[in-house]
Enzyme design. Structure first.
Site, short mmCIF file in Angstrom:
data_model
loop_
_atom_site.label_atom_id
_atom_site.label_comp_id
_atom_site.label_asym_id
_atom_site.label_seq_id
_atom_site.Cartn_x
_atom_site.Cartn_y
_atom_site.Cartn_z
N LYS A 87 101.80 -77.48 59.09
CA LYS A 87 102.46 -76.65 59.96
C LYS A 87 101.13 -75.77 60.55
O LYS A 87 101.28 -74.94 61.39
CB LYS A 87 103.17 -75.74 59.07
N LYS A 140 106.61 -73.67 68.16
CA LYS A 140 105.64 -74.22 68.69
C LYS A 140 105.96 -75.44 69.19
O LYS A 140 104.76 -76.00 70.06
CB LYS A 140 104.48 -74.41 67.60
N ASN A 183 107.83 -67.90 63.42
CA ASN A 183 107.14 -67.57 62.13
C ASN A 183 107.80 -67.26 61.12
O ASN A 183 108.78 -66.24 61.44
CB ASN A 183 105.79 -66.79 62.78
N GLY A 230 105.64 -64.08 55.16
CA GLY A 230 105.25 -64.27 53.77
C GLY A 230 105.30 -65.84 53.38
O GLY A 230 105.05 -65.92 52.16
#
Length: 705
Positions: free
Chosen positions: A402, A444, A486, A489
């Site tokens: 990723k 993305k 996104n 954490g």
């Protein structure tokens, strides 16, 4: 001697004048601050004087009586209002009215009515007025004062409630403990000053179960936590947080331990509200930096889901999760385990991650049957054997590479895991007839400028093509892709990096002042993924859709950096600097949720929208994937980039001619000079980093967000 005495007298008069001036100034401030309340009280006094005469007389009012009523109204107001001011009733803010404060109006009202009666009787104004007038006037005045202050408090509460989160958007919490802190916290919640919704209270007493405290039900006693846990598990939604309103030592030790273990298993945060009587440290240092929870950084309320649908879908099912030890995968495993599946099958390539997720299940869900396999999804033969052995009902593919810069520098590895690995899992799922396959995707993949996004886009295409085959052949296996941004954490993400840099004293490294991203917490991303799959199984005819999770508005990275610095007790720019170090290869200033060639439709349930891309025919897709696999396994990075550019619209036109070093193409960023050859117009212009900024970033080689 006489001069000295005159001086003393003048000084005394000056001091007295000063005190009088000071008192007068204070009275003016009180009147100005509570002028609306004072005006209402004056009306109440005047009406009380008039109505009391009418009620006491009990007969028709003559013209002479009307004159007496009017003069009585003026007299009552003129006598009562100075007494109320002198009694300091307007020193209190009208919005802070309390029951003890209302009691203080009684003595001043009694004195005012007595003074009014003396003056009225002495002047002959009330010669014909019964004495019962004055008790009636006192009662009316007190009732009026209560009403005016109640209206003031209610108006302020209504004004604050306009800022209150809409129902369902507030974060559900359970309070542990009943005391002053709980009382004030609930008052703040009801006044719209808190983003939380209190769904229950846990008391220390054994006799208060099912009673209401500020309209919130008491769930039970901390001394008997099991009935409380069963009650929460049977509810439609779980709390996000358990808030301890007292220090842990004040609670039953066994009960709080059981409650904490259950909360940890369910992914529920346990936090403590600050004790109102304890002093907090005045300053901060590297030794007492505040630990920042990723959920606290999110500036919007987290999405919450109803558990009934999830229980109906996943209870008693055999569920397989790839990448089970990663950030998303481990949260998937935890949430599915809490829904009582028939079996959990975990596939993980990293030994450490596999060990940690297995230990978590052994501690919190020992009753759930599980089997852990150390396997890479690139290994088609091993993967197929695992599927044949367990024959799962539901499959979640969370295994992926990723990190954009790493995949950009290693395009062959990215293709083998994100594309070929996804194909292998899809094909194995179809071969054993699973009910649903869910592909975890990313924003993305939309209008991508990097290898990682392109590989995830191809994986979306393959899932869509497989779902369309299911429709055309009348099969039962459904294929879904779930796209989100996104995750706060997660391993190697923004929050851990900033926390590490804050602990070192800075600077916080940000790529660009205008860089922005969509953010979700791990928990809400996984919950919505489970909901999307469950709802997708219910929709029989909507094949080929991609579920896009609602993540609110994008957040500027520099704003998040400043927020984290402040949450750590520091001042951005003074205590900790923020340094801009240039955009990484393949990065965009912003991410998008939908491609320009996608049809966007409502999903029909909250928190999710559907995107329908133009499908790639499966024969073309399979042939392209075979070529990509050959190129990737042979280490031909240039051929891999060309293969991705053939499949993903808009990707690769600007960097196909990038030089190849040692048989592999260098990780060059996209050019911004070529903005006209894309098959569809780009939604926004993505500028490259300034040359000097990028040169400085490459020279220093820093980690950044």
């Amino acid at each position: 001697m006489g001069v000295v005495m005159m001086t003393d007298v003048k000084s005394m008069l000056w001091r007295n004048n000063g005190r009088a001036h000071h008192k007068l100034t204070k009275i003016k401030k009180e009147v100005r601050a509570n002028r609306k309340l004072l005006a209402c009280d004056a009306v109440v006094v005047a009406l009380s004087g008039a109505i009391s005469i009418l009620l006491a007389a009990g007969a028709a009012v003559s013209a002479q009586d009307a004159t007496v009523v009017f003069l009585s109204m003026l007299l009552a107001t003129g006598i009562t209002m100075p007494i109320l001011l002198g009694a300091k009733l307007y020193r209190r803010h009208r919005h802070s009215t309390t029951l003890p404060g209302l009691f203080l109006t009684a003595p001043a009202s009694v004195i005012a009515v007595i003074g009014y009666a003396i003056v009225a009787q002495g002047s002959g104004l009330h010669d014909a007025v019964p004495m019962t007038t004055y008790p009636i006037m006192l009662i009316l005045m007190l009732l009026g004062f209560v009403c005016t202050r109640g209206i003031a408090v209610q108006r302020e509460s209504t004004r604050r409630n306009r800022r209150k989160p809409v129902s369902g958007a507030a974060e559900p919490v359970v309070l542990v403990g009943l005391g002053a802190t709980s009382d004030l916290f609930l008052r703040a919640v009801h006044q719209g000053l808190s983003p939380y919704e209190v769904i229950g209270i846990i008391d220390d007493s054994m006799d208060s179960t099912d009673l209401l405290f500020h309209s919130v039900p008491i769930l039970g006693s901390i001394r008997e936590p099991r009935p409380i846990i069963d009650r929460l598990m049977d509810a439609d939604r779980l709390p996000r947080v358990l808030l301890l309103t007292e220090t842990v030592t004040n609670f039953d030790n066994d009960g709080i331990t059981v409650l904490r273990d259950w909360a940890e298993a369910q992914g529920i945060k346990v936090r403590s509200l600050p004790n109102l009587t304890e002093q907090q440290p005045a300053g901060f240092s590297s030794k007492n930096l505040v630990s920042i929870d990723p959920e606290d950084v999110l500036t919007r309320p987290q999405k919450s889901v109803e558990l009934q649908l999830l229980r109906q879908t996943y209870r008693g099912q055999r569920v397989l999760v790839t990448g089970a030890g990663g950030s998303i995968g481990s949260e998937l495993v935890r949430q599915v385990a809490s829904l009582q599946p028939a079996e959990l099958v975990l596939i993980e390539n990293c030994e450490l991650n596999a060990y940690q997720v297995d230990r978590m299940l052994a501690r919190h869900f020992p009753h759930v049957p599980r089997k852990l396999h150390l396997c890479c999804i690139r290994d088609r033969v091993h993967l197929q054997a695992i599927f044949e052995e367990h024959r799962p009902d539901m499959v979640f593919n969370a295994a992926a590479l990723k990190h954009v810069p790493l995949v950009e520098a290693n395009p062959c590895e990215g293709v083998l895991t994100n594309v070929i690995g996804t194909r292998n899992v899809c094909d194995a799922a179809r071969s054993v007839g699973v009910k649903a396959f869910v592909q975890v995707s990313t924003d993305k993949a939309v209008n991508t400028t990097n290898i990682m996004g392109a590989t995830k886009r191809v994986a979306e295409f393959y899932c869509q093509a497989q779902d369309l085959i299911t429709r055309d052949l009348g099969c039962d296996t459904r294929f879904f892709a779930v796209r989100f941004g996104n995750v706060l954490g997660s391993s190697g993400s923004l929050i851990p990096l900033f926390q590490e840099q804050i602990a070192r004293g800075g600077p916080l490294t940000v790529t660009h002042p205008d860089m922005e991203r969509y953010f979700m917490t791990i928990r809400e991303a996984v919950e919505l993924t489970l909901v999307a799959a469950a709802q997708g199984l219910r929709a029989k005819d909507d094949n080929g859709r991609i579920f896009v999770l609602d993540m609110g508005q994008p957040v500027r990275i520099v704003d998040m950096a400043e927020r984290m610095i402040r949450m750590s007790g520091k001042v951005p720019g003074d205590d900790i600097a923020i340094e801009f170090i240039g955009i990484r290869p393949g990065e965009k200033l912003f991410e998008e949720l939908f491609d320009r060639d996608e049809v966007v439709q409502p999903a029909g349930f909250a928190g999710v929208t559907c995107a329908i891309p133009h499908p790639v025919p499966i024969p073309r897709l399979r042939a392209a994937l075979l070529r990509l696999e050959r190129s990737a396994r042979s280490g031909d990075a240039a051929a891999v980039r060309r293969g991705l550019a053939e499949l993903v619209p808009g990707f690769g036109e600007s960097d196909l001619a990038a030089p190849v070093r040692n048989g592999r193409q260098g990780p060059l960023g996209p050019s911004t000079n070529d903005l006209t050859i894309h098959p569809f117009p780009l939604p926004k212009f993505q500028p490259a980093a300034p040359p000097m900024l990028q040169l400085e970033a490459n020279r220093r080689g820093k980690a950044f967000a």
